[in-house]
Design a protein around this motif. Structure first.
Motif, PDB file in Angstrom:
ATOM      1  N   GLY A  51      53.135  33.871 -25.939  1.00 33.70           N
ATOM      2  CA  GLY A  51      54.228  33.236 -26.347  1.00 33.70           C
ATOM      3  C   GLY A  51      54.115  31.685 -26.546  1.00 33.70           C
ATOM      4  O   GLY A  51      54.623  31.307 -27.541  1.00 33.70           O
ATOM      5  N   TYR A  55      54.621  30.009 -30.261  1.00 31.18           N
ATOM      6  CA  TYR A  55      55.370  28.721 -30.427  1.00 31.18           C
ATOM      7  C   TYR A  55      54.654  27.573 -30.884  1.00 31.18           C
ATOM      8  O   TYR A  55      55.044  27.046 -32.008  1.00 31.18           O
ATOM      9  CB  TYR A  55      56.034  28.246 -28.769  1.00 31.18           C
ATOM     10  CG  TYR A  55      56.628  26.917 -28.889  1.00 31.18           C
ATOM     11  CD1 TYR A  55      57.856  26.788 -28.981  1.00 31.18           C
ATOM     12  CD2 TYR A  55      55.791  25.541 -28.568  1.00 31.18           C
ATOM     13  CE1 TYR A  55      58.333  25.545 -28.953  1.00 31.18           C
ATOM     14  CE2 TYR A  55      56.587  24.586 -28.697  1.00 31.18           C
ATOM     15  CZ  TYR A  55      57.949  24.302 -28.751  1.00 31.18           C
ATOM     16  OH  TYR A  55      58.497  23.435 -28.830  1.00 31.18           O
ATOM     17  N   HIS A  59      55.074  24.592 -34.075  1.00 25.18           N
ATOM     18  CA  HIS A  59      55.376  23.398 -33.587  1.00 25.18           C
ATOM     19  C   HIS A  59      54.083  22.653 -33.461  1.00 25.18           C
ATOM     20  O   HIS A  59      52.958  23.351 -33.178  1.00 25.18           O
ATOM     21  CB  HIS A  59      56.088  23.638 -31.993  1.00 25.18           C
ATOM     22  CG  HIS A  59      57.340  24.188 -32.171  1.00 25.18           C
ATOM     23  ND1 HIS A  59      57.839  25.589 -32.548  1.00 25.18           N
ATOM     24  CD2 HIS A  59      58.644  23.556 -32.161  1.00 25.18           C
ATOM     25  CE1 HIS A  59      59.205  25.567 -32.513  1.00 25.18           C
ATOM     26  NE2 HIS A  59      59.473  24.416 -32.352  1.00 25.18           N
ATOM     27  N   THR A  75      58.757  20.636 -35.606  1.00 24.81           N
ATOM     28  CA  THR A  75      58.548  21.856 -36.382  1.00 24.81           C
ATOM     29  C   THR A  75      58.078  21.131 -37.680  1.00 24.81           C
ATOM     30  O   THR A  75      58.238  19.839 -37.791  1.00 24.81           O
ATOM     31  CB  THR A  75      59.837  22.547 -36.632  1.00 24.81           C
ATOM     32  OG1 THR A  75      60.899  21.844 -37.143  1.00 24.81           O
ATOM     33  CG2 THR A  75      60.214  23.413 -35.250  1.00 24.81           C
TER      34      THR A  75
END
Length: 501
Positions: A51, A55, A59, A75
């Motif tokens: 995860g 992410y 990012h 982002t």
């Protein structure tokens, strides 16, 4: 050997088998639970790790900077927005070395593809190492690619720098010059001024825009530097080659005089040397000829006006007559050029076409001379050192327009004694107008006008500066007998006779 019964053997067998079976049954529940727990933990860790990786694929890592921007956990879109904002509000302050101005984003023509920059910077991150990356700093400034419309920025920079440079001190290249003190060509050191180099300032501005830096500090590195320095081999060779042309150092004298009329050394020759585009020195023959022509004219003194100061302080100006010097210009030029080429030192004499009796000062091209002052009715004999050796009252020509004593600078043509001066023939009688025996005859204009004794003049006339108006001669300079005798012993043929008012 002991013997065992079947019953004993069965007992031993039973005992040795029961213990292991009992232990296995006891440990089986503990092992299974550990495995399950570890599996659950591994699954959870894997889930968190994956995860996190997912992410950080979209990012930026924490502690990520791009220039002055903090992109932590941003982002691509968020980072792009920050880049666009700073580009829109960007100003560049240029200052230092006396120049100070600000360029806004419009003047700078700043351009950036913020989405591409952000995406490229994010792609450079390895999301799978995020657990380690959380504790590190990340600088992605290298992906920040700002550009500028160089034409727009150049207009601003060149305008500002150009205005500044108008009142700033320009830099000066090193150059070859002639040093009159050392009589040598030398290389003058370059001088760094205060003008700025517009290209260097423009380059610094472009670099700051690329890095999104808000200021450009100008230093001495941005000064417009001289192109040629004193260490330049070409300049050094030019000076050396030029010095080879001025090795001579001689003094010009006219034959028959010991007076130095001109020194020829580097101070003069340097005015005839020119350098071509490659720095090669040459002797400018036209410049030398021009100087020689003017110099020769100054030596050709016959008929020219001279002004001098007599020992008694009277300033005299006279012109005309036949006394003076004449040189051949081509001979002067050849003599000087040959002496330069040969590196001559010492005295060099110039042969003349006509000679005087000396050259004692500029404007006074004679040594000893006779000064006949018509206004004073007095004559002087003065030697080359300016000493009056003889003086006497005189009676000059009758001022009737026919018998006036001619003015000008003449030279003594002869010295004769016991001469009869014969006048022009009277057309009616065919006889000379006069016959005048004299003891001393010293003609200065042809054999017609001269200085001589005149015993027929009344004693009271001598010293009367108006006597010539009624008792004047036919043009000669009359002298008392004793005075004529004294002068005759002093003068030499060729001495100037200067007649003036």
């Amino acid at each position: 050997m002991a013997k065992h019964s079947r019953t004993d053997m069965a007992k031993e067998s039973s005992q040795s088998h029961v213990a292991p079976a009992f232990e296995v049954k006891k440990s089986r529940p503990v092992h299974k639970g550990l495995i399950i727990g570890l599996g659950v933990l591994a699954a959870a860790v894997a889930s968190v790790y994956v995860g996190g990786a997912i992410y950080f694929m979209s990012h930026f890592f924490p502690n990520t900077t791009m220039g002055s921007l903090d992109l932590s956990l941003n982002t691509v879109s968020e980072a792009s927005g920050k880049i666009d904002t700073i580009a829109r509000d960007f100003t560049l302050h240029v200052s230092g070395q006396g120049l100070d101005f600000t360029i806004d984003s419009q003047d700078s023509g700043i351009e950036v593809d913020s989405l591409k920059v952000s995406a490229t910077a994010l792609d450079s991150e390895n999301a799978w190492i995020w657990p380690v990356a959380l504790f590190e700093d990340h600088d992605v400034s290298s992906f920040l690619e700002f550009s500028s419309s160089k034409t727009s920025l150049q207009d601003v920079v060149y305008r500002e720098v150009g205005a500044f440079n108008q009142s700033a001190e320009p830099s000066q290249d090193a150059y070859v010059f002639y040093n009159k003190s050392s009589l040598q060509y030398e290389v003058a050191r370059e001088v760094v001024g205060t003008q700025l180099d517009p290209e260097k300032v423009l380059s610094a501005c472009l670099q700051s825009i690329t890095n999104l830096e808000s200021s450009v500090p100008l230093t001495s590195e941005h000064i417009l530097q001289p192109v040629l320095t004193s260490q330049d081999e070409g300049l050094q060779k030019s000076a050396s080659d030029a010095n080879a042309l001025i090795t001579c150092n001689f003094t010009l004298k006219v034959a028959g005089s010991d007076m130095v009329i001109q020194e020829i050394n580097g101070n003069l020759i340097s005015t005839w040397i020119s350098f071509d585009e490659t720095g090669v020195p040459t002797l400018d023959s036209e410049a030398m000829k021009s100087w020689v022509s003017a110099f020769a004219d100054s030596l050709n003194t016959i008929g020219s006006e001279r002004t001098y100061t007599r020992p008694d302080g009277k300033e005299v100006t006279a012109s005309g007559g036949d006394y003076g010097w004449v040189v051949d210009e081509s001979v002067v030029e050849e003599t000087i050029l040959e002496s330069i080429v040969n590196g001559t030192t010492g005295d060099v004499y110039i042969d003349c076409v006509e000679y005087g009796n000396g050259w004692t000062a500029i404007g006074q091209d004679w040594g000893a001379y006779i000064d006949v002052d018509l206004s004073e009715q007095w004559a002087y004999y003065i030697n080359a050192d300016g000493e009056v050796l003889w003086d006497s009252p005189v009676i000059t020509g009758l001022p009737d327009g026919k018998s006036n004593t001619p003015t000008g600078l003449y030279w003594l043509k002869a010295k004769q004694t016991n001469i009869v001066l014969v006048g022009k023939k009277d057309p009616e009688t065919g006889e000379p107008e006069y016959r005048s025996p004299v003891d001393y005859w010293m003609p200065f204009k042809g054999n017609t006008y001269g200085l001589h004794d005149a015993t027929w003049q009344a004693a009271s006339y001598w010293g009367n500066n108006q006597a010539y108006t009624w008792a004047g001669s036919h043009g000669c300079v009359n002298l008392p007998l004793d005075a004529a005798a004294e002068l005759y012993e002093l003068v030499k043929v060729g001495d100037p006779v200067i007649v003036h008012w």
